[in-house]
Design an enzyme around this catalytic site. Structure first.
Site, PDB file in Angstrom:
ATOM      1  N   HIS A 117      -2.845 -10.692  -4.279  1.00 61.28           N
ATOM      2  CA  HIS A 117      -3.220 -10.277  -3.051  1.00 61.28           C
ATOM      3  C   HIS A 117      -4.736 -10.303  -3.025  1.00 61.28           C
ATOM      4  O   HIS A 117      -5.441 -10.702  -4.159  1.00 61.28           O
ATOM      5  CB  HIS A 117      -2.993  -8.751  -3.038  1.00 61.28           C
ATOM      6  CG  HIS A 117      -3.473  -7.845  -2.051  1.00 61.28           C
ATOM      7  ND1 HIS A 117      -4.568  -7.359  -1.634  1.00 61.28           N
ATOM      8  CD2 HIS A 117      -2.504  -7.259  -0.856  1.00 61.28           C
ATOM      9  CE1 HIS A 117      -4.746  -6.539  -0.514  1.00 61.28           C
ATOM     10  NE2 HIS A 117      -3.464  -6.538  -0.212  1.00 61.28           N
ATOM     11  N   ASP A 194      -1.561  -5.772 -11.554  1.00 69.49           N
ATOM     12  CA  ASP A 194      -1.719  -5.019 -10.281  1.00 69.49           C
ATOM     13  C   ASP A 194      -0.039  -4.539  -9.933  1.00 69.49           C
ATOM     14  O   ASP A 194       0.501  -5.465  -9.468  1.00 69.49           O
ATOM     15  CB  ASP A 194      -2.074  -6.070  -9.385  1.00 69.49           C
ATOM     16  CG  ASP A 194      -1.941  -5.470  -7.800  1.00 69.49           C
ATOM     17  OD1 ASP A 194      -1.822  -4.249  -7.727  1.00 69.49           O
ATOM     18  OD2 ASP A 194      -2.526  -6.241  -7.014  1.00 69.49           O
ATOM     19  N   GLN A 197       2.910  -2.864  -5.647  1.00 68.73           N
ATOM     20  CA  GLN A 197       4.040  -3.128  -5.101  1.00 68.73           C
ATOM     21  C   GLN A 197       5.223  -2.686  -5.836  1.00 68.73           C
ATOM     22  O   GLN A 197       6.217  -2.683  -5.265  1.00 68.73           O
ATOM     23  CB  GLN A 197       4.263  -4.689  -4.414  1.00 68.73           C
ATOM     24  CG  GLN A 197       3.348  -4.849  -3.432  1.00 68.73           C
ATOM     25  CD  GLN A 197       3.480  -4.191  -2.156  1.00 68.73           C
ATOM     26  OE1 GLN A 197       4.564  -3.593  -1.945  1.00 68.73           O
ATOM     27  NE2 GLN A 197       2.362  -4.193  -1.355  1.00 68.73           N
ATOM     28  N   LYS A 220       0.848   3.757  -1.561  1.00 63.21           N
ATOM     29  CA  LYS A 220       2.093   2.936  -1.497  1.00 63.21           C
ATOM     30  C   LYS A 220       3.115   3.603  -2.468  1.00 63.21           C
ATOM     31  O   LYS A 220       4.235   3.273  -2.514  1.00 63.21           O
ATOM     32  CB  LYS A 220       1.741   1.673  -2.385  1.00 63.21           C
ATOM     33  CG  LYS A 220       0.911   0.907  -1.424  1.00 63.21           C
ATOM     34  CD  LYS A 220       0.982  -0.500  -1.536  1.00 63.21           C
ATOM     35  CE  LYS A 220      -0.346  -1.288  -1.009  1.00 63.21           C
ATOM     36  NZ  LYS A 220      -0.268  -1.830   0.038  1.00 63.21           N
ATOM     37  N   CYS A 358      -2.709 -10.559   3.359  1.00 60.90           N
ATOM     38  CA  CYS A 358      -4.093 -10.495   2.427  1.00 60.90           C
ATOM     39  C   CYS A 358      -3.641 -11.374   1.262  1.00 60.90           C
ATOM     40  O   CYS A 358      -3.987 -10.899   0.252  1.00 60.90           O
ATOM     41  CB  CYS A 358      -4.321  -9.196   1.997  1.00 60.90           C
ATOM     42  SG  CYS A 358      -4.597  -8.016   3.193  1.00 60.90           S
TER      43      CYS A 358
HETATM   44  C1  LIG Z   1      -0.032  -6.396  -4.534  1.00 60.23           C
HETATM   45  C2  LIG Z   1      -1.086  -5.593  -3.936  1.00 60.23           C
HETATM   46  N1  LIG Z   1      -2.319  -5.485  -4.491  1.00 60.23           N
HETATM   47  C3  LIG Z   1      -3.295  -4.601  -4.076  1.00 60.23           C
HETATM   48  C4  LIG Z   1      -3.298  -4.262  -3.080  1.00 60.23           C
HETATM   49  C5  LIG Z   1      -4.535  -3.127  -2.447  1.00 60.23           C
HETATM   50  O1  LIG Z   1      -4.080  -2.017  -2.290  1.00 60.23           O
HETATM   51  P1  LIG Z   1      -5.137  -1.019  -1.696  1.00 60.23           P
HETATM   52  O2  LIG Z   1      -5.496  -1.471  -0.234  1.00 60.23           O
HETATM   53  O3  LIG Z   1      -4.486   0.194  -1.629  1.00 60.23           O
HETATM   54  O4  LIG Z   1      -6.495  -0.811  -2.253  1.00 60.23           O
HETATM   55  C6  LIG Z   1      -2.025  -4.340  -2.128  1.00 60.23           C
HETATM   56  C7  LIG Z   1      -2.037  -3.600  -0.678  1.00 60.23           C
HETATM   57  O5  LIG Z   1      -1.333  -4.055   0.150  1.00 60.23           O
HETATM   58  C8  LIG Z   1      -1.079  -4.920  -2.579  1.00 60.23           C
HETATM   59  O6  LIG Z   1      -0.042  -5.107  -1.859  1.00 60.23           O
END
Ligand SMILES: Cc1ncc(COP(=O)(O)O)c(C=O)c1O
Length: 401
Positions: A117, A194, A197, A220, A358
């Site tokens: 992401h 990370d 998900q 999430k 993203c």
């Molecule tokens: C894999 C992953 N990493 C990081 C993020 C970023 O999360 P946040 O926008 O809650 O900071 C997301 C958000 O969609 C994500 O799907």
């Protein structure tokens, strides 16, 4: 086990007709979380870590109890390993900034995968511009799975950090962390996972993962937005300089020299996301009523049901058919823009995400500009999939006219 699950979500009382397939962007909220946040603001609210009065002390204790719950949820050694941030994004920025300032310079390399992401790309790029290190990318194959040979080949003595997703938000690919761990340990390279998900869909055990950092966002996992979770191994708390300065993160302040608080307080400058953390505690209570492994299979079954139906259309292309994956289904339809798909699906009461998610480098790698994405949560069922498939048929008909 999940037959009456919607009774937990007030959303469905008001919008029973909507098929919500965008949990990967943000999950709907159960009553337990909504009522917990409401109760906090209504009856318990004061700032935390500051007051000598009972109201503030009581909420501080409840706030700190959520840190304990967090550590138990991911099987951390201690609540001291948990830092609350405003989001997963902020947590990754914190690590990229603190680690690079101390340990990275020209000639060094940080490994990221193509699955990332933007939140796990851009913070490293910002740091790389300042510090002069290089970002090296781990390839993915056309199924959207990590190329583990490429990963192993790219590791070398210049590699100083690995930052990688647990599960892709585009393809649902689950990364085999045992392989990442094995190689990282061999070269003694710290690594960040990370978990945005993954966290609400399968059990996470940071002791077993043996990662240096694990990050995710509350929103999430059926919790409030505005709170992120950063797990850090003990050693980094002393090694890192503070990420931000302000109230709470200090020991003594004067204009000549300031000393800092120890442990997680050093990284929680300013008033924290108080009610959000309290609500996060309720989201752990909510999920913990169920078996996470069963949640995974429930959602995966829906994914497979939808996948088989979508595959029967010869103009629908499912993106990323790797073996080990969670319940995220990205797809395109020949000669249709994904935004148009999203708009027509919405007219048929189906909410999906469309666009680049993203993750522009991944889409480019897969020769795509955009996809539509259906993602599943605990509250979805087979009727949702049937409704989704009927709406896909309508969408295709609409564009044929
Ligand atoms: C894999 C992953 N990493 C990081 C993020 C970023 O999360 P946040 O926008 O809650 O900071 C997301 C958000 O969609 C994500 O799907």
């Amino acid at each position: 086990m999940f037959e009456n699950i919607r009774n937990h979500f007030p959303f469905f009382e008001k919008k029973p007709e909507l098929t919500f397939l965008d949990t990967a962007a943000s999950a709907l909220k159960p009553k337990l979380v909504i009522e917990r946040v409401n109760h906090c603001y209504s009856y318990e609210y004061a700032n935390v870590h500051r007051g000598v009065y009972k109201l503030s002390n009581d909420l501080t204790e409840k706030f700190e109890n959520v840190r304990i719950k967090t550590s138990k949820y991911i099987n951390a050694k201690s609540e001291d390993n948990i830092v609350f941030t405003k989001s997963a994004t902020e947590a990754i920025n914190l690590v990229a900034s603190c680690f690079s300032e101390k340990y990275l310079g020209s000639g060094d390399e940080v490994l990221l995968s193509y699955l990332e992401h933007h939140s796990n790309i851009v913070p490293w790029q910002i740091a790389a511009k300042k510090r002069g290190f290089k970002i090296i990318t781990i390839d993915v194959n056309k199924e959207g799975a990590i190329d583990y040979d490429d990963f192993a080949n790219k590791l070398n003595i210049k590699t100083k950090f690995i930052s990688i997703t647990h599960m892709s938000n585009v393809t649902g690919t689950i990364v085999d962390m045992q392989i990442i761990k094995k190689h990282a340990k061999k070269f003694n390279i710290p690594f960040l996972i990370d978990g945005c998900q993954y966290i609400a869909h399968a059990p996470v055990d940071v002791k077993d993962l043996d990662c240096d950092f694990y990050v995710y966002s509350g929103h999430k996992m059926y919790g409030p937005s505005g709170v992120g979770i950063l797990y850090m191994k003990n050693k980094w708390f002393d090694r890192f300089d503070p990420y931000q300065g302000g109230g709470s993160m200090i020991d003594k302040v004067d204009f000549i020299n300031t000393t800092y608080a120890k442990g997680n307080q050093k990284f929680e400058a300013g008033t924290p996301p108080i009610a959000q953390v309290i609500g996060l505690g309720a989201s752990y209570d909510f999920i913990s009523q169920f078996n996470l492994q069963k949640i995974f299979y429930h959602e995966k079954e829906l994914y497979e049901y939808a996948f088989d139906k979508l595959k029967s259309f010869n103009d629908v292309n499912v993106i990323g058919d790797s073996k080990n994956k969670g319940a995220i289904l990205s797809f395109t339809i020949d000669n249709m823009h994904s935004n148009d798909i999203g708009i027509i699906l919405d007219q048929h009461n189906v909410a999906v995400r469309t666009g680049h998610h993203c993750a522009q480098p991944l889409l480019k790698k897969l020769n795509l500009n955009a996809t539509a994405r259906a993602s599943f949560g605990i509250y979805n069922n087979k009727n949702d999939v049937d409704h989704f498939i009927e709406a896909i048929k309508e969408t295709k008909n609409f564009f044929k006219k």
